[in-house]
Design a protein around this motif. Structure first.
Motif, PDB file in Angstrom:
ATOM      1  N   PRO A 240       0.795  -1.233   0.000  1.00 26.24           N
ATOM      2  CA  PRO A 240       0.000   0.000   0.000  1.00 26.24           C
ATOM      3  C   PRO A 240       0.828   1.286   0.000  1.00 26.24           C
ATOM      4  O   PRO A 240       0.298   2.346  -0.315  1.00 26.24           O
ATOM      5  CB  PRO A 240      -0.848  -0.113   1.275  1.00 26.24           C
ATOM      6  N   LEU A 241       2.104   1.217   0.331  1.00 28.37           N
ATOM      7  CA  LEU A 241       2.912   2.437   0.246  1.00 28.37           C
ATOM      8  C   LEU A 241       3.441   2.641  -1.162  1.00 28.37           C
ATOM      9  O   LEU A 241       4.054   3.662  -1.460  1.00 28.37           O
ATOM     10  CB  LEU A 241       4.093   2.379   1.227  1.00 28.37           C
ATOM     11  N   HIS A 242       3.240   1.651  -2.025  1.00 21.72           N
ATOM     12  CA  HIS A 242       3.778   1.744  -3.396  1.00 21.72           C
ATOM     13  C   HIS A 242       2.575   1.653  -4.348  1.00 21.72           C
ATOM     14  O   HIS A 242       1.638   2.435  -4.230  1.00 21.72           O
ATOM     15  CB  HIS A 242       4.808   0.623  -3.559  1.00 21.72           C
ATOM     16  N   GLY A 243       2.560   0.675  -5.249  1.00 21.09           N
ATOM     17  CA  GLY A 243       1.494   0.624  -6.250  1.00 21.09           C
ATOM     18  C   GLY A 243       0.120   0.383  -5.668  1.00 21.09           C
ATOM     19  O   GLY A 243      -0.899   0.773  -6.255  1.00 21.09           O
ATOM     20  N   ALA A 245      -1.405   1.789  -3.426  1.00 20.94           N
ATOM     21  CA  ALA A 245      -2.121   2.970  -2.918  1.00 20.94           C
ATOM     22  C   ALA A 245      -3.299   3.347  -3.805  1.00 20.94           C
ATOM     23  O   ALA A 245      -4.269   3.948  -3.342  1.00 20.94           O
ATOM     24  CB  ALA A 245      -1.158   4.152  -2.797  1.00 20.94           C
ATOM     25  N   ARG A 273      -2.421  11.756  12.497  1.00 26.42           N
ATOM     26  CA  ARG A 273      -1.190  11.404  11.789  1.00 26.42           C
ATOM     27  C   ARG A 273      -1.385  10.252  10.802  1.00 26.42           C
ATOM     28  O   ARG A 273      -0.533   9.393  10.626  1.00 26.42           O
ATOM     29  CB  ARG A 273      -0.054  11.096  12.778  1.00 26.42           C
ATOM     30  N   LYS A 275      -1.711   8.715   7.049  1.00 27.87           N
ATOM     31  CA  LYS A 275      -1.198   9.028   5.714  1.00 27.87           C
ATOM     32  C   LYS A 275      -2.397   9.213   4.779  1.00 27.87           C
ATOM     33  O   LYS A 275      -3.321   8.388   4.783  1.00 27.87           O
ATOM     34  CB  LYS A 275      -0.348   7.875   5.178  1.00 27.87           C
ATOM     35  N   MET A 277      -3.849   8.764   1.396  1.00 25.44           N
ATOM     36  CA  MET A 277      -3.462   7.915   0.268  1.00 25.44           C
ATOM     37  C   MET A 277      -3.467   8.714  -1.038  1.00 25.44           C
ATOM     38  O   MET A 277      -4.351   9.539  -1.268  1.00 25.44           O
ATOM     39  CB  MET A 277      -4.416   6.722   0.148  1.00 25.44           C
ATOM     40  N   GLY A 278      -2.444   8.454  -1.866  1.00 20.87           N
ATOM     41  CA  GLY A 278      -2.350   9.172  -3.135  1.00 20.87           C
ATOM     42  C   GLY A 278      -1.661  10.522  -3.000  1.00 20.87           C
ATOM     43  O   GLY A 278      -1.630  11.296  -3.952  1.00 20.87           O
ATOM     44  N   GLY A 280       1.950  12.587  -1.483  1.00 21.04           N
ATOM     45  CA  GLY A 280       3.324  12.456  -0.986  1.00 21.04           C
ATOM     46  C   GLY A 280       4.169  11.587  -1.899  1.00 21.04           C
ATOM     47  O   GLY A 280       3.674  10.653  -2.531  1.00 21.04           O
ATOM     48  N   ARG A 282       8.593  10.439  -2.296  1.00 18.87           N
ATOM     49  CA  ARG A 282       9.995  10.660  -1.897  1.00 18.87           C
ATOM     50  C   ARG A 282      10.703  11.635  -2.840  1.00 18.87           C
ATOM     51  O   ARG A 282      11.521  12.449  -2.416  1.00 18.87           O
ATOM     52  CB  ARG A 282      10.708   9.301  -1.877  1.00 18.87           C
ATOM     53  N   LYS A 328       4.618  21.221   3.365  1.00 16.27           N
ATOM     54  CA  LYS A 328       5.607  20.143   3.622  1.00 16.27           C
ATOM     55  C   LYS A 328       6.023  19.456   2.315  1.00 16.27           C
ATOM     56  O   LYS A 328       6.715  18.445   2.339  1.00 16.27           O
ATOM     57  CB  LYS A 328       4.996  19.081   4.550  1.00 16.27           C
ATOM     58  N   ILE A 330       3.897  18.010   0.187  1.00 20.38           N
ATOM     59  CA  ILE A 330       3.069  16.813  -0.036  1.00 20.38           C
ATOM     60  C   ILE A 330       1.898  17.169  -0.957  1.00 20.38           C
ATOM     61  O   ILE A 330       1.028  17.957  -0.590  1.00 20.38           O
ATOM     62  CB  ILE A 330       2.575  16.244   1.316  1.00 20.38           C
TER      63      ILE A 330
HETATM   64  N1  ACO Z   1      -0.221  12.063   4.136  1.00 25.48           N
HETATM   65  C1  ACO Z   1       0.127  12.752   5.240  1.00 25.48           C
HETATM   66  N2  ACO Z   1       1.411  12.972   5.591  1.00 25.48           N
HETATM   67  C2  ACO Z   1       2.360  12.496   4.773  1.00 25.48           C
HETATM   68  C3  ACO Z   1       2.051  11.785   3.602  1.00 25.48           C
HETATM   69  C4  ACO Z   1       0.709  11.566   3.292  1.00 25.48           C
HETATM   70  N3  ACO Z   1       0.341  10.886   2.210  1.00 25.48           N
HETATM   71  N4  ACO Z   1       3.216  11.412   2.992  1.00 25.48           N
HETATM   72  C5  ACO Z   1       4.189  11.885   3.756  1.00 25.48           C
HETATM   73  N5  ACO Z   1       3.693  12.526   4.837  1.00 25.48           N
HETATM   74  C6  ACO Z   1       4.439  13.177   5.908  1.00 25.48           C
HETATM   75  C7  ACO Z   1       4.871  12.131   6.925  1.00 25.48           C
HETATM   76  O1  ACO Z   1       3.908  11.941   7.928  1.00 25.48           O
HETATM   77  C8  ACO Z   1       6.158  12.723   7.433  1.00 25.48           C
HETATM   78  O2  ACO Z   1       5.830  13.765   8.316  1.00 25.48           O
HETATM   79  P1  ACO Z   1       6.732  14.050   9.607  1.00 25.48           P
HETATM   80  O3  ACO Z   1       8.084  14.436   9.066  1.00 25.48           O
HETATM   81  O4  ACO Z   1       6.015  15.167  10.307  1.00 25.48           O
HETATM   82  O5  ACO Z   1       6.772  12.772  10.377  1.00 25.48           O
HETATM   83  C9  ACO Z   1       6.764  13.363   6.185  1.00 25.48           C
HETATM   84  O6  ACO Z   1       5.651  13.694   5.360  1.00 25.48           O
HETATM   85  C10 ACO Z   1       7.696  12.447   5.438  1.00 25.48           C
HETATM   86  O7  ACO Z   1       6.991  11.225   5.170  1.00 25.48           O
HETATM   87  P2  ACO Z   1       7.670   9.836   4.920  1.00 25.48           P
HETATM   88  O8  ACO Z   1       6.626   8.772   5.048  1.00 25.48           O
HETATM   89  O9  ACO Z   1       8.884   9.725   5.765  1.00 25.48           O
HETATM   90  O10 ACO Z   1       8.106  10.015   3.412  1.00 25.48           O
HETATM   91  P3  ACO Z   1       8.700   8.882   2.507  1.00 25.48           P
HETATM   92  O11 ACO Z   1       9.470   9.574   1.470  1.00 25.48           O
HETATM   93  O12 ACO Z   1       9.372   7.846   3.319  1.00 25.48           O
HETATM   94  O13 ACO Z   1       7.386   8.193   1.914  1.00 25.48           O
HETATM   95  C11 ACO Z   1       5.473   7.763   0.618  1.00 25.48           C
HETATM   96  C12 ACO Z   1       6.855   8.432   0.647  1.00 25.48           C
HETATM   97  C13 ACO Z   1       5.608   6.309   1.061  1.00 25.48           C
HETATM   98  C14 ACO Z   1       4.956   7.779  -0.809  1.00 25.48           C
HETATM   99  C15 ACO Z   1       4.523   8.536   1.543  1.00 25.48           C
HETATM  100  O14 ACO Z   1       4.358   9.852   1.069  1.00 25.48           O
HETATM  101  C16 ACO Z   1       3.183   7.846   1.700  1.00 25.48           C
HETATM  102  O15 ACO Z   1       3.061   6.940   2.524  1.00 25.48           O
HETATM  103  N6  ACO Z   1       2.146   8.259   0.910  1.00 25.48           N
HETATM  104  C17 ACO Z   1       0.851   7.632   0.963  1.00 25.48           C
HETATM  105  C18 ACO Z   1       0.856   6.324   0.178  1.00 25.48           C
HETATM  106  C19 ACO Z   1       0.921   6.564  -1.290  1.00 25.48           C
HETATM  107  O16 ACO Z   1       0.195   7.360  -1.866  1.00 25.48           O
HETATM  108  N7  ACO Z   1       1.823   5.813  -1.939  1.00 25.48           N
HETATM  109  C20 ACO Z   1       2.001   5.870  -3.416  1.00 25.48           C
HETATM  110  C21 ACO Z   1       3.319   6.531  -3.735  1.00 25.48           C
HETATM  111  S1  ACO Z   1       3.557   6.645  -5.469  1.00 25.48           S
HETATM  112  C22 ACO Z   1       4.031   5.092  -5.882  1.00 25.48           C
HETATM  113  O17 ACO Z   1       4.697   4.396  -5.173  1.00 25.48           O
HETATM  114  C23 ACO Z   1       3.581   4.573  -7.143  1.00 25.48           C
END
Ligand code: ACO
Length: 398
Positions: A240-243, A245, A273, A275, A277-278, A280, A282, A328, A330
């Motif tokens: 769920p953190l990758h495809g 989501a 706190r 996440k 979805m969809g 944020g 890296r 931030k 995002i």
């Molecule tokens: N919603 C709310 N807050 C977020 C989100 C989000 N979707 N994404 C990041 N943040 C916040 C985190 O809580 C963290 O905050 P903090 O510093 O106050 O603790 C900060 O932003 C950094 O977040 P990380 O999770 O450390 O960022 P990372 O680069 O490791 O993760 C990821 C990237 C996994 C995509 C993340 O943004 C996430 O979980 N998103 C939601 C799931 C998602 O949509 N995934 C699909 C990504 S695209 C793909 O893979 C095809």
């Protein structure tokens, strides 16, 4: 004879081991740590730009086809008309899967996730095409063709099998995207729907060293077969953190319910706190350029086939999130609007990630080939945090 000369080799004290080099700082998730060199794809996460082999993906989505883009990714240049025709023909010739694989799929539990079915079926190709000749360009070409050809057939086959039907055969007169939609729905798709689906495949086909591509490269670096490379990447993409989501985004929009609920829902989610979805990424600190393209594809579909009220909700969420999470960095990622596109195309929700895998197979194969070109097995180090050496305690003394 001097004293020194009479010494035997065993008298010479061993040379001291070299002092351990200071390890580089630990970066959880390898953030910012280059793990390979690659000429395939470039991301500018501050400008929101994405290029494949130097071509802007927005141009590719508008002008290219998925198979042409796959060729570009894997062989580094746009094909000539002859090369493209041959490649499309080869892929079309290899679309069918062995009845043995279809029989194996019939024994999968119908309630199993299609990504698990796809991972198992992709891995099973290695049983049928096991000859491994990684230094032979013809073998590489053949494996690329076979994987690009058969992965969509296997995704569509599982969809019909789990409904209790027999998979239908690919249609040789239909191009790649249209044929997949046909195998899935048993209806020849509208040309606009097929074209939009093809554009979706293009923009999902590659994205540098994301988790599943890293997985593919690590697997490739052991010189195993390409079916294992793709199967390991499929398993990684499923999370769920990758495809995965993209499935969760629609569930989230449905849970929010209506545009007037967006702000209170989001405030609560941020306070808890959760996440969103969809949102944020890296690499991107602005809106993902793929989300921009997908949003416009969604609008084209709504104009032609009718509006989806979940889209208004998604736009309201994007606006509210820009105020709260934008500072931030995002913003919506590729998964935010893709589900709305697939939903309008009538695709079941749990097939969204397998469709992502169909597209990303092109990128995984490009990285497989690149890895083979300059291979060194991946073997990073770790920082040990376990206990010091301990005395063994027999069972009756513990
Ligand atoms: N919603 C709310 N807050 C977020 C989100 C989000 N979707 N994404 C990041 N943040 C916040 C985190 O809580 C963290 O905050 P903090 O510093 O106050 O603790 C900060 O932003 C950094 O977040 P990380 O999770 O450390 O960022 P990372 O680069 O490791 O993760 C990821 C990237 C996994 C995509 C993340 O943004 C996430 O979980 N998103 C939601 C799931 C998602 O949509 N995934 C699909 C990504 S695209 C793909 O893979 C095809």
């Amino acid at each position: 004879m001097s004293d020194t000369a009479s010494h035997t080799a065993s008298d010479v004290p061993p040379a001291p081991a070299p002092a351990p080099a200071t390890p580089p700082p630990f970066r959880p998730g390898l953030e910012g740590v280059p793990a390979t060199q690659s000429a395939i794809c470039d991301i500018d996460g501050r400008q929101g730009q994405l290029t494949y082999r130097g071509f802007d993906t927005a141009i590719l989505a508008a002008q290219s086809t998925f198979l042409e883009t796959a060729y570009l990714l894997i062989w580094g240049d746009l094909p000539t008309a002859v090369q493209l025709r041959e490649f499309e023909h080869e892929v079309q010739m290899h679309r069918r899967v062995s009845f043995r694989i279809r029989d194996m799929m019939k024994s999968f539990p119908a309630q199993g996730h299609p990504m698990d079915a796809l991972q198992a079926s992709a891995a099973s190709l290695g049983l049928f095409y096991s000859r491994r000749a990684l230094d032979n360009p013809e073998y590489i070409y053949g494996a690329v063709v076979r994987l690009l050809a058969k992965i969509p057939t296997m995704v569509a086959a599982f969809q019909l099998i789990r409904k209790g039907q027999d998979p239908i055969q690919p249609r040789d007169d239909l191009p790649y995207a249209a044929n997949f939609l046909y195998m899935l729905t048993e209806r020849e798709p509208d040309p606009l729907a097929a074209r939009i689906f093809d554009a979706c495949l293009i923009i999902h086909s590659e994205h540098s060293l994301n988790a599943s591509t890293f997985s593919a490269r690590v697997t490739a670096s052991t010189l195993t077969d390409p079916y294992a490379v793709v199967a390991s990447a499929v398993g990684t993409l499923a999370g769920p953190l990758h495809g995965g989501a993209n499935e969760d985004v629609l569930a989230m929009l449905e849970a929010i319910g209506s545009p007037d609920q967006v702000e209170p829902w989001l405030d609560r989610a941020i306070a808890e706190r959760q996440k969103i979805m969809g949102f944020g990424h890296r690499e991107y600190k602005v809106k993902d350029p793929r989300a921009v393209i997908l949003q416009s594809l969604a609008e084209q579909l709504f104009d032609r086939f009718g509006h989806d009220p979940l889209y208004d909700l998604a736009c309201a969420l994007e606006r509210a999130a820009a105020e709260r999470l934008g500072p931030k960095g995002i913003y919506p990622n590729v998964d935010f609007y893709s589900g709305l596109v697939y939903r309008k195309l009538g695709i079941p929700r749990d097939l969204f990630t397998p469709i992502f895998a169909i597209a990303r197979t092109a990128g995984w194969l490009a990285h497989w080939k690149e890895q083979l070109g300059a291979n060194r097995i991946f073997r990073p180090s770790q920082i040990y945090t376990g206990s010091l050496p301990r005395q063994w305690q027999p069972l009756d003394a513990r």
